[in-house]
Design a protein around this motif. Structure first.
Motif, PDB file in Angstrom:
ATOM      1  N   ASN A 270       0.832  -1.218   0.000  1.00 30.56           N
ATOM      2  CA  ASN A 270       0.000   0.000   0.000  1.00 30.56           C
ATOM      3  C   ASN A 270       0.856   1.253   0.000  1.00 30.56           C
ATOM      4  OD1 ASN A 270      -2.498  -1.229  -0.175  1.00 30.56           O
ATOM      5  ND2 ASN A 270      -2.558  -1.637   2.021  1.00 30.56           N
ATOM      6  N   THR A 271       1.923   1.250   0.780  1.00 33.03           N
ATOM      7  CA  THR A 271       2.787   2.432   0.820  1.00 33.03           C
ATOM      8  C   THR A 271       3.413   2.679  -0.551  1.00 33.03           C
ATOM      9  OG1 THR A 271       3.306   1.867   3.097  1.00 33.03           O
ATOM     10  CG2 THR A 271       4.725   3.515   2.061  1.00 33.03           C
TER      11      THR A 271
ATOM     12  N   LYS B  93       2.571   1.485  -3.535  1.00 34.84           N
ATOM     13  CA  LYS B  93       1.573   1.745  -4.589  1.00 34.84           C
ATOM     14  C   LYS B  93       1.094   3.200  -4.515  1.00 34.84           C
ATOM     15  CE  LYS B  93      -2.553   0.968  -3.651  1.00 34.84           C
ATOM     16  NZ  LYS B  93      -3.815   0.422  -3.138  1.00 34.84           N
ATOM     17  N   ASN B  94       0.813   3.664  -3.287  1.00 37.98           N
ATOM     18  CA  ASN B  94       0.329   5.047  -3.154  1.00 37.98           C
ATOM     19  C   ASN B  94       1.379   6.046  -3.579  1.00 37.98           C
ATOM     20  OD1 ASN B  94      -2.147   4.216  -2.354  1.00 37.98           O
ATOM     21  ND2 ASN B  94      -1.651   4.247  -0.170  1.00 37.98           N
ATOM     22  N   ARG B  95       2.640   5.774  -3.276  1.00 37.09           N
ATOM     23  CA  ARG B  95       3.707   6.688  -3.708  1.00 37.09           C
ATOM     24  C   ARG B  95       3.760   6.735  -5.245  1.00 37.09           C
ATOM     25  NH1 ARG B  95       8.742   6.056   0.666  1.00 37.09           N
ATOM     26  NH2 ARG B  95       7.490   6.632   2.465  1.00 37.09           N
ATOM     27  N   TRP B  96       3.638   5.557  -5.842  1.00 34.73           N
ATOM     28  CA  TRP B  96       3.693   5.487  -7.313  1.00 34.73           C
ATOM     29  C   TRP B  96       2.532   6.265  -7.937  1.00 34.73           C
ATOM     30  CZ3 TRP B  96       7.254   4.604 -10.710  1.00 34.73           C
ATOM     31  CH2 TRP B  96       6.928   4.268 -12.030  1.00 34.73           C
ATOM     32  N   ILE B  97       1.349   6.106  -7.353  1.00 38.03           N
ATOM     33  CA  ILE B  97       0.171   6.809  -7.886  1.00 38.03           C
ATOM     34  C   ILE B  97       0.381   8.318  -7.777  1.00 38.03           C
ATOM     35  CG2 ILE B  97      -2.295   7.286  -7.466  1.00 38.03           C
ATOM     36  CD1 ILE B  97      -2.595   4.313  -6.706  1.00 38.03           C
ATOM     37  N   ARG B  98       0.861   8.767  -6.626  1.00 38.22           N
ATOM     38  CA  ARG B  98       1.055  10.212  -6.432  1.00 38.22           C
ATOM     39  C   ARG B  98       2.095  10.750  -7.420  1.00 38.22           C
ATOM     40  NH1 ARG B  98       2.430  10.669  -0.311  1.00 38.22           N
ATOM     41  NH2 ARG B  98       2.460  12.905  -0.658  1.00 38.22           N
TER      42      ARG B  98
ATOM     43  N   ASN C  53       0.683  10.746 -11.040  1.00 35.21           N
ATOM     44  CA  ASN C  53      -0.301  11.833 -11.212  1.00 35.21           C
ATOM     45  C   ASN C  53       0.396  13.149 -11.492  1.00 35.21           C
ATOM     46  OD1 ASN C  53      -2.522  10.297 -10.954  1.00 35.21           O
ATOM     47  ND2 ASN C  53      -2.869  10.740  -8.782  1.00 35.21           N
TER      48      ASN C  53
ATOM     49  N   LYS D 216      -1.569  -3.302  -8.787  1.00 32.79           N
ATOM     50  CA  LYS D 216      -1.050  -2.111  -9.466  1.00 32.79           C
ATOM     51  C   LYS D 216       0.463  -2.037  -9.242  1.00 32.79           C
ATOM     52  CE  LYS D 216      -5.029   0.819  -9.563  1.00 32.79           C
ATOM     53  NZ  LYS D 216      -6.008   1.209  -8.563  1.00 32.79           N
TER      54      LYS D 216
ATOM     55  N   SER E 250       4.058  -0.950  -7.945  1.00 34.89           N
ATOM     56  CA  SER E 250       4.502  -0.404  -6.658  1.00 34.89           C
ATOM     57  C   SER E 250       6.031  -0.503  -6.577  1.00 34.89           C
ATOM     58  CB  SER E 250       3.854  -1.178  -5.511  1.00 34.89           C
ATOM     59  OG  SER E 250       4.125  -2.575  -5.639  1.00 34.89           O
TER      60      SER E 250
ATOM     61  N   GLU F 147       8.928   8.782   4.678  1.00 36.71           N
ATOM     62  CA  GLU F 147       7.777   9.552   4.208  1.00 36.71           C
ATOM     63  C   GLU F 147       8.194  11.011   3.961  1.00 36.71           C
ATOM     64  OE1 GLU F 147       5.135   7.696   3.681  1.00 36.71           O
ATOM     65  OE2 GLU F 147       3.751   9.280   3.069  1.00 36.71           O
TER      66      GLU F 147
END
Ligand SMILES: Cc1ncc(COP(=O)(O)O)c(C=O)c1O
Length: 492
Positions: A320-321, A323-328, A331, A357, A359, A410
């Motif tokens: 989750n960490t 994947k979220n970094r990759w999405i941000r 974007n 997804k 990551s 982070e």
């Protein structure tokens, strides 16, 4: 009760550890048991770009560190599991050079490693040998050494596919063996008809670009031995496709649990002779891995295997960490025409039973041709981002690329994203131009300057001109004073 030990002999250690963990560093640093002591108290060690006694100050104009692949992103998981992962090392813990069976390897730890792989389904360990090393770095050299042909008149050729992890080349060249030589990109040697022995290093997922790679030479020739560096083959960074079942596989604790500083890796080996040769290498180079390290790793793996709420907690947190970094990041970069990152597709993961997804651990960022003949690393430096220069991953033709580490804290990631947003914002406001022999002070329409070379020895280092660049970046007229020795300036 053993009467030799004082009662409550762990008390002091407990108090010391709790005292250090209670020091507040504003969420931007940490105090450690072995850190510097000032006025009788351990001091806060601040994250990059933070300062002050309690790390509360964000330092202005600070260079963001996106260089090293230090997986501190897993620290929150270990803080959450602080109680279960703490280990106390007594003064008398395994003082001997060897375990009581004469070996240098904890059998219990070896079993836990097999259990981790069986649970994740990322490597087949049945019927295979396992050895420990001081990180994957140690085992890589042990493996190359053990697979190379001794005493042959032609050294074994070691290859890796571009872009490759730079340490492969650096390590082999540093140790300068007569038995093996690093000769570069695998694809260049695909059609070599000679019967020279090759060692192919396969990194999957690849560092820097996160691609799942396969051996290239192996299928075509008999005389090829393969080392599979699976440092990142964990659900945090990639969908797990199937258990890897290769002859020689290398894993490291650093990318799995985040404990790079513990210096612990393991190799899973099919062939007994190769295993014995690697064991000799480990004996000769370090005489095994520290028993304190093995104890700590055992404790960490026990936590990973038991899980707090569930047995997959570390993998869910890791995925989750990342994947979220990759999405941000994707974007932000979707707004750019000049900067792009590697394409990675969602894939089915046999561990999570889901389509996963991307990551990845790193972004492999490319500066577009339109920027002229520039070094992407320098461009990012201009925006106060230190990445790892693309050319290190296989030659100067990769200098359009920079590797950005996404596995750091982070704070590091947030600051990186802020700087990338600025870069993209500047791109959308300004425009790039290419000119030479220009008196920049004549130009007073808003524009952006990315790369300036000035004439003192034909190059003025970018860090020297930050003030001027900040003016450009904000979109105001450039007011760039040429130094005394500069007759020329080149803006690209
Ligand atoms: C592909 C790859 N292999 C090996 C290593 C070295 O790992 P260790 O920290 O265990 O020495 C790294 C570290 O960045 C890596 O990226």
């Amino acid at each position: 009760m053993n009467e030799n030990f004082e009662k409550n002999w762990t008390q002091n250690a407990v108090e010391e550890a709790e005292a250090v963990s209670s020091i507040s560093c504003s969420g931007h640093g940490r105090a450690f048991l072995d850190g510097l002591i000032v006025h009788g108290k351990a001091i806060c060690e601040c994250n990059t770009c933070y300062g002050g006694t309690n790390c509360s100050k964000l330092l202005p104009h600070c260079m963001v560190d996106a260089d090293s692949g230090d997986p501190i992103f897993l620290e929150p998981y270990w803080i959450k599991n602080a109680a279960r992962s703490a280990v106390l090392i007594s003064g008398w813990h395994r003082m001997s050079y060897e375990f009581s069976d004469g070996s240098l390897i904890s059998k219990v730890l070896k079993e836990h490693i097999r259990n981790v792989h069986a649970h994740v389904g990322n490597a087949q360990t049945d019927g295979k040998y396992i050895i420990f090393g001081v990180g994957a770095t140690h085992l890589l050299n042990a493996a190359v050494h053990s697979l190379s042909s001794y005493g042959s008149s032609t050294p074994t050729k070691v290859v890796a596919s571009k872009p490759y992890y730079p340490v492969y080349k650096e390590q082999i060249e540093f140790f300068k063996s007569d038995n093996y030589k690093f000769i570069g990109d695998t694809t260049m040697w695909k059609n070599d008809g000679s019967n020279v022995t090759y060692i192919e290093l396969v990194t999957s997922p690849n560092n820097p670009d996160g691609q799942l790679k396969k051996a290239i030479l192996q299928d075509q020739r008999q005389n090829v031995k393969t080392i599979h560096d699976l440092a990142y083959y964990w659900p945090h960074y990639t969908p797990i496709l199937q258990p890897a079942d290769e002859d020689l596989m290398i894993f490291t604790l650093s990318k799995f649990t985040g404990h790079g500083g513990s210096r612990f890796g393991w190799a899973i080996i099919k062939d007994e002779d190769v295993y014995k040769r690697m064991l000799t290498y480990i004996d000769m180079s370090t005489y095994g891995v520290s028993r304190e390290t093995q104890l700590r790793v055992l404790k960490l793996l026990k936590v990973v295997l038991s899980g707090n709420e569930n047995k997959n907690a570390i993998y869910e947190f890791g995925y989750n960490t990342m994947k979220n970094r990759w999405i941000r990041l994707t974007n932000v970069l979707s707004q750019s025409t000049y900067f792009s990152i590697q394409d990675l597709n969602p894939q089915y993961c046999s561990f999570s039973h889901q389509l996963r997804k991307p990551s990845p651990a790193f972004a492999w960022l490319k500066c577009d041709n339109v920027l002229g003949n520039i070094d992407c690393y320098d461009v990012l430096k201009t925006f106060n981002i230190t990445g790892r220069a693309g050319s290190l991953f296989g030659g100067t033709d990769l200098n359009r690329y920079v590797r950005l580490s996404l596995v750091r804290s982070e704070d590091d990631f947030d600051l990186l994203l802020t700087k990338i947003k600025k870069l993209v914002d500047v791109e959308s406001k300004g425009k790039f131009f290419t000119t030479s022999s220009t008196d920049l002070s004549q130009r007073n329409e808003p524009r952006m300057m990315l790369h300036v070379k000035c004439c003192e020895n034909n190059s003025l280092h970018l860090s020297n001109i930050n003030e001027e660049l900040i003016t450009c970046i904000t979109g105001y007229p450039i007011n760039f004073q040429l130094g005394d020795n500069c007759q020329n300036s080149l803006v690209s």
